[in-house]
Design a protein around this motif. Structure first.
Motif, short mmCIF file in Angstrom:
data_model
loop_
_atom_site.label_atom_id
_atom_site.label_comp_id
_atom_site.label_asym_id
_atom_site.label_seq_id
_atom_site.Cartn_x
_atom_site.Cartn_y
_atom_site.Cartn_z
N ASP A 133 0.83 -1.21 0.00
CA ASP A 133 0.00 0.00 0.00
C ASP A 133 0.86 1.26 0.00
O ASP A 133 0.61 2.21 -0.75
N ILE A 134 1.88 1.25 0.84
CA ILE A 134 2.74 2.43 0.97
C ILE A 134 3.55 2.65 -0.31
O ILE A 134 3.59 3.75 -0.85
N SER A 135 4.19 1.59 -0.81
CA SER A 135 5.00 1.76 -2.01
C SER A 135 4.12 2.08 -3.22
O SER A 135 4.52 2.87 -4.08
N GLY A 136 2.93 1.52 -3.27
CA GLY A 136 2.00 1.84 -4.37
C GLY A 136 1.57 3.30 -4.35
O GLY A 136 1.53 3.96 -5.39
N SER A 137 1.28 3.82 -3.16
CA SER A 137 0.89 5.22 -3.07
C SER A 137 2.07 6.15 -3.37
O SER A 137 1.91 7.20 -3.96
N ALA A 138 3.27 5.72 -2.98
CA ALA A 138 4.47 6.50 -3.29
C ALA A 138 4.72 6.53 -4.80
O ALA A 138 5.06 7.58 -5.36
N ALA A 151 2.26 8.89 -6.34
CA ALA A 151 2.65 10.28 -6.11
C ALA A 151 3.77 10.69 -7.06
O ALA A 151 3.74 11.79 -7.63
N GLN A 152 4.75 9.81 -7.26
CA GLN A 152 5.84 10.14 -8.18
C GLN A 152 5.37 10.17 -9.63
O GLN A 152 5.89 10.93 -10.45
N ALA A 191 15.83 18.14 -13.38
CA ALA A 191 16.26 17.59 -12.10
C ALA A 191 15.07 16.94 -11.38
O ALA A 191 15.21 15.87 -10.78
N ASN A 192 13.90 17.59 -11.43
CA ASN A 192 12.69 17.01 -10.84
C ASN A 192 12.33 15.69 -11.51
O ASN A 192 11.92 14.74 -10.84
N MET A 193 12.48 15.64 -12.83
CA MET A 193 12.14 14.42 -13.56
C MET A 193 13.07 13.27 -13.16
O MET A 193 12.61 12.15 -12.93
N ILE A 194 14.36 13.55 -13.04
CA ILE A 194 15.31 12.51 -12.64
C ILE A 194 15.01 12.04 -11.22
O ILE A 194 14.99 10.83 -10.93
N SER A 195 14.76 12.99 -10.32
CA SER A 195 14.45 12.65 -8.93
C SER A 195 13.17 11.82 -8.81
O SER A 195 13.13 10.81 -8.09
N GLU A 254 11.41 4.26 -9.11
CA GLU A 254 12.18 3.01 -9.16
C GLU A 254 12.37 2.43 -7.76
O GLU A 254 12.31 1.21 -7.57
N THR A 255 12.60 3.29 -6.77
CA THR A 255 12.75 2.84 -5.39
C THR A 255 11.47 2.17 -4.91
O THR A 255 11.51 1.14 -4.23
N GLY A 256 10.32 2.74 -5.25
CA GLY A 256 9.04 2.14 -4.89
C GLY A 256 8.87 0.76 -5.48
O GLY A 256 8.38 -0.17 -4.83
#
Length: 143
Positions: free
Chosen positions: A9-14, A17-18, A110-114, A120-122
């Motif tokens: 749930d947390i990684s999916g919502s993250a 958001a990204q 920079a925003n796009m890379i971040s 990817e981390t999610g």
């Protein structure tokens, strides 16, 4: 086991958001070179706002509910627009000025890379949780 489900749930919502962040950044980049003849018609950079969930997370330490990433909304940047004197431009107003968006292309890249790396981390977190669940289920098989 329920805490592992919360990770999804947390990684999916993250990731969601990204994804919103990536979409607004793409919108900003695609409108970066638009020109208009008035301040009111000029595109303004947009940015998502993520709500702070730290207080809720710490108060839910004994609760099994997942604290998700929340997109509170999308706001327009209040940075000033770029105004250029160009009397021969077809979009110039009666005083000879054209108006350009307040989009900083370098900042948007920079925003796009971040955002892409955060997404990817999610994915990596969800994949790790899936592997842990699979290993936990195999423990019960006795092999």
């Amino acid at each position: 086991m329920s805490s592992l489900y919360n990770i999804f749930d947390i990684s999916g919502s993250a990731m969601n958001a990204q994804s919103v962040r990536l979409n607004t950044t793409a919108s900003n980049l695609s409108n970066a070179n638009n020109v208009s003849s008035s301040v009111n018609e000029t595109y303004r950079a947009r940015h998502p706002v993520f709500s702070a969930e730290l207080d809720r997370a710490t108060s839910n330490m004994n609760n099994s509910a997942a604290v998700k990433v929340n997109v509170a909304g999308i706001v327009e940047s209040d940075k000033p627009l770029l105004i250029e004197y160009s009397p021969n431009h077809p979009m110039a107003d009666d005083k000879g000025y054209i108006y350009k968006p307040n989009v900083n292309v370098v900042e948007e890249m920079a925003n796009m890379i971040s955002a892409s790396r955060s997404y990817e981390t999610g994915i990596q977190i969800a994949d790790s949780a899936k592997k842990m669940m699979s290993r936990t289920l195999r423990l019960g098989q006795g092999s």
